[in-house]
Scaffold this motif. Structure first.
Motif, mmCIF file in Angstrom:
data_model
loop_
_atom_site.group_PDB
_atom_site.id
_atom_site.type_symbol
_atom_site.label_atom_id
_atom_site.label_comp_id
_atom_site.label_asym_id
_atom_site.label_seq_id
_atom_site.Cartn_x
_atom_site.Cartn_y
_atom_site.Cartn_z
ATOM 1 N N ARG A 33 0.681 -1.342 -0.072
ATOM 2 C CA ARG A 33 -0.066 0.069 -0.071
ATOM 3 C C ARG A 33 0.874 1.084 0.033
ATOM 4 O O ARG A 33 0.466 2.248 -0.701
ATOM 5 C CB ARG A 33 -0.938 -0.068 1.281
ATOM 6 C CG ARG A 33 -2.174 -0.663 1.151
ATOM 7 C CD ARG A 33 -3.149 -0.506 2.071
ATOM 8 N NE ARG A 33 -2.726 -0.891 3.418
ATOM 9 C CZ ARG A 33 -2.809 -2.153 3.973
ATOM 10 N NH1 ARG A 33 -3.502 -3.215 3.341
ATOM 11 N NH2 ARG A 33 -2.268 -2.396 5.200
ATOM 12 N N THR A 34 2.019 1.329 0.670
ATOM 13 C CA THR A 34 2.783 2.464 0.781
ATOM 14 C C THR A 34 3.479 2.793 -0.428
ATOM 15 O O THR A 34 3.436 3.680 -0.938
ATOM 16 C CB THR A 34 3.820 1.999 1.730
ATOM 17 O OG1 THR A 34 3.576 1.996 3.035
ATOM 18 C CG2 THR A 34 4.869 3.351 1.907
ATOM 19 N N THR A 37 0.906 3.996 -2.741
ATOM 20 C CA THR A 37 0.419 5.137 -2.495
ATOM 21 C C THR A 37 1.332 6.404 -3.383
ATOM 22 O O THR A 37 0.956 7.304 -3.975
ATOM 23 C CB THR A 37 0.396 5.698 -1.066
ATOM 24 O OG1 THR A 37 -0.690 4.580 -0.315
ATOM 25 C CG2 THR A 37 -0.101 7.143 -0.953
ATOM 26 N N ARG A 38 2.613 5.887 -3.265
ATOM 27 C CA ARG A 38 3.671 6.940 -3.786
ATOM 28 C C ARG A 38 3.461 6.810 -5.102
ATOM 29 O O ARG A 38 3.539 7.858 -5.836
ATOM 30 C CB ARG A 38 4.957 6.462 -3.377
ATOM 31 C CG ARG A 38 5.238 6.896 -1.922
ATOM 32 C CD ARG A 38 6.949 6.681 -1.720
ATOM 33 N NE ARG A 38 7.271 5.371 -1.771
ATOM 34 C CZ ARG A 38 7.688 4.615 -0.687
ATOM 35 N NH1 ARG A 38 7.345 5.245 0.433
ATOM 36 N NH2 ARG A 38 8.092 3.451 -0.800
ATOM 37 N N ALA A 41 0.453 8.988 -6.261
ATOM 38 C CA ALA A 41 0.687 10.335 -6.081
ATOM 39 C C ALA A 41 1.550 10.789 -7.442
ATOM 40 O O ALA A 41 1.164 12.027 -7.732
ATOM 41 C CB ALA A 41 1.623 10.481 -4.740
#
Length: 240
Positions: A33-34, A37-38, A41
């Motif tokens: 997920r991290t 997310t990046r 973005a």
């Protein structure tokens, strides 16, 4: 140490290894997920920049059309100005020309400002593309690494499960049922080592009587904190 305790210690070691692997697997979704997310973005940043460029270019095309229309109006008024002979009409037409020029100047200023902004955005675009490429590469590399790690962990867990099944078969039915019940209700750890006179799982201190009972290595003692079965590690000195 009794045979029953030896089996329980073997089960303890198997369960500890399994918990470590299960905890490692449990971290994977958050890691994914991290990075996702990046990546999102970076994608949104580039998409937003491209959208601003597209909107600005669209607006400039509208402005160019309006400016061209005002040019036509001005030329028409200038042609009228050459034909009028009355001073009052002359002033009126000249006033119209000035009004058209003022409106066109406003539009031309906006068009120039948008063009300058587009140039700045365009200059920033390679940085956004590089950031997106980097995020995509990171996501791809992490995904491949986690996939490989997960496959290894699951294979090791399967091996540990087979070892557990073989070990637990050596227990009497009542002991086996107690072990399985505790393991299910205690996050995969039914047996814990006694460490520094306390439960190695929940760190609840053992009363002196339980400590002495454990040192005799004749039976398991229960943790008053978490309910797990406790025993001293085999290499811990017993009573002298």
């Amino acid at each position: 140490m009794t045979e029953e305790l030896r089996v329980h210690w073997a089960l303890h070691e198997i369960d500890e290894q399994a918990v470590v692997r299960e905890q490692a697997l449990a971290l994977h979704p958050e890691q994914r997920r991290t990075v996702a997310t990046r990546l999102a973005a970076a994608q949104q940043a580039l998409a937003a920049l491209d959208a601003r460029l597209a909107d600005s270019a669209k607006r400039r095309r509208v402005l160019d059309g309006e400016i061209a229309a005002f040019d036509v109006q001005q030329k028409r008024f200038e042609a009228q100005l050459q034909a009028v002979t009355d001073q009052k009409q002359f002033e009126a037409v000249r006033h119209e020309i000035e009004a058209v020029r003022a409106k066109r100047d406003v539009l031309e200023t906006e068009a120039l400002e948008r063009l300058e902004a587009e140039e700045q955005e365009t200059a920033r675009r390679p940085e956004r593309v590089t950031a997106l490429d980097r995020a995509q590469a990171e996501a791809s590399a992490l995904g491949a690494r986690l996939d490989a790690e997960a496959a290894t962990l699951r294979s090791e867990l399967a091996t540990l499960e087979a070892q557990r099944a073989e070990a637990v078969a050596g227990l009497e039915t009542a002991a086996r049922n107690r072990y399985e019940r505790l393991r299910t209700g205690r996050a995969g750890r039914a047996v814990a080592a006694i460490v520094n006179h306390a439960c190695g799982a929940c760190h609840h201190a053992l009363p002196p009587a339980a400590q002495q009972e454990a040192k005799r290595r004749e039976r398991l003692v229960a943790c008053d904190g978490c309910g797990r079965m406790l025993m001293l590690p085999p290499d811990t000195p017993g009573p002298s």
